[in-house]
Write an enzyme that holds these catalytic residues in place. Structure first.
Site, PDB file in Angstrom:
ATOM      1  CG  ASP A  11      -1.973  -1.134   1.143  1.00  0.00           C
ATOM      2  OD1 ASP A  11      -1.937  -1.921   0.178  1.00  0.00           O
ATOM      3  OD2 ASP A  11      -2.800  -1.251   2.070  1.00  0.00           O
ATOM      4  CG  ASP A  53      -6.562  -0.020   1.299  1.00  0.00           C
ATOM      5  OD1 ASP A  53      -6.899  -1.198   1.508  1.00  0.00           O
ATOM      6  OD2 ASP A  53      -6.911   0.926   2.045  1.00  0.00           O
ATOM      7  CG  HIS A  55     -11.148   0.752   0.293  1.00  0.00           C
ATOM      8  ND1 HIS A  55     -11.249  -0.513   0.802  1.00  0.00           N
ATOM      9  CD2 HIS A  55     -10.144   1.356   0.987  1.00  0.00           C
ATOM     10  CE1 HIS A  55     -10.344  -0.672   1.761  1.00  0.00           C
ATOM     11  NE2 HIS A  55      -9.656   0.437   1.890  1.00  0.00           N
ATOM     12  CG  HIS A  72      -8.508   5.148   2.798  1.00  0.00           C
ATOM     13  ND1 HIS A  72      -9.413   4.972   3.823  1.00  0.00           N
ATOM     14  CD2 HIS A  72      -7.956   3.927   2.580  1.00  0.00           C
ATOM     15  CE1 HIS A  72      -9.390   3.703   4.215  1.00  0.00           C
ATOM     16  NE2 HIS A  72      -8.527   3.043   3.466  1.00  0.00           N
ATOM     17  CE  LYS A  97      -4.113  -4.067   1.680  1.00  0.00           C
ATOM     18  NZ  LYS A  97      -4.939  -3.021   2.276  1.00  0.00           N
ATOM     19  CB  CYS A 141      -1.673  -2.908   5.521  1.00  0.00           C
ATOM     20  SG  CYS A 141      -2.928  -3.523   4.486  1.00  0.00           S
TER      21      CYS A 141
HETATM   22  C1  VGL Z   1      -4.767   0.580   5.816  1.00  0.00           C
HETATM   23  C2  VGL Z   1      -6.100   1.817   7.198  1.00  0.00           C
HETATM   24  C3  VGL Z   1      -7.138   1.699   6.320  1.00  0.00           C
HETATM   25  C4  VGL Z   1      -3.432   0.004   5.529  1.00  0.00           C
HETATM   26  C5  VGL Z   1      -5.816   0.418   4.936  1.00  0.00           C
HETATM   27  O1  VGL Z   1      -3.143  -0.286   4.357  1.00  0.00           O
HETATM   28  O2  VGL Z   1      -2.644  -0.162   6.493  1.00  0.00           O
HETATM   29  N1  VGL Z   1      -4.916   1.261   6.954  1.00  0.00           N
HETATM   30  N2  VGL Z   1      -6.985   0.983   5.194  1.00  0.00           N
HETATM   31 ZN    ZN Z   2      -8.349   0.968   3.549  1.00  0.00          ZN
END
Ligand code: VGL
Ligand code: ZN
Length: 196
Positions: A11, A53, A55, A72, A97, A141
């Site tokens: 990420d 990430d 979404h 995000h 993901k 993550c």
């Molecule tokens: C993550 C918070 C929300 C991460 C992903 O990749 O660590 N943290 N979504």
């Molecule tokens: Zn996230």
């Protein structure tokens, strides 16, 4: 072809860097270090994986729909793009993901490649036993990825100079590292890798 080691870059996206929707303090500072790890792995022909990430606009992961986080890394947005200085090699395996609107999907083991294959299957097929983890965020993550990997019998190296945490509570990252090292993960820095 069978490999032993893999680099897993978690990420490293605009929204997790300063100025992004969920900016991790100094999240951008690790990019140049990750690039150095990439060079070492590429030179040795060890495989490199990178997650994003990814979404949907509506997900229970976001505050507006009952979750913990501001919106995000929305699919195809600028915030979801990799940091522009990250130098991924052509042969990188890309994974996504967090597409399920019911799941947080912190662990990279919930990620899939474009053909729908998950990380466990990819690692198994390639013979990977040892995973070097870098990226964001150390206390989410990276942490949950390491826990899943350790539970499944992989060896884990946490790249201490190539992770940064959100630290909603100031010691979250420290505690995450403590937890995963207790479970068997080893801490590594770039110098250690160059010695081998
Ligand atoms: C993550 C918070 C929300 C991460 C992903 O990749 O660590 N943290 N979504
Ligand atoms: Zn996230």
């Amino acid at each position: 072809m069978k490999f032993q080691k893999a680099l897993l870059i978690v990420d490293v996206q605009n929204d997790f860097c300063p100025g992004g929707a969920l900016g991790v303090p100094e999240g951008d500072k690790i990019v140049s270090v990750i690039n150095k790890y990439i060079r070492v792995f590429a030179k040795n022909k060890w495989p490199i994986f990178a997650t994003r990430d990814w979404h949907p606009a509506r997900t229970r992961h976001f505050k507006d729909f009952g979750g913990a986080w501001p919106a995000h890394c929305i699919q195809n947005s600028r915030g979801a793009a990799f940091h522009q200085d990250l130098k991924l090699p052509k042969k990188v395996v890309l994974l996504y993901k967090g597409m399920d609107p019911e799941e947080d999907a912190y662990s990279a083991f919930s990620a899939r490649d474009l053909s729908g294959q998950g990380l466990f299957d990819l690692f198994k097929k390639m013979g990977i036993k040892e995973i070097y983890i870098a990226g964001l965020a150390a206390d989410y993550c990276v942490k949950f990825t390491a826990i899943d990997a350790l539970k499944s019998g992989f060896k884990i190296k946490i790249l201490m100079d190539a992770i940064k945490g959100v630290n909603l509570k100031p010691r979250d990252s420290e505690e995450a590292i403590k937890k995963i090292t207790k479970m068997g993960a080893k801490k590594v820095k770039l110098e250690d890798l160059k010695k081998n």
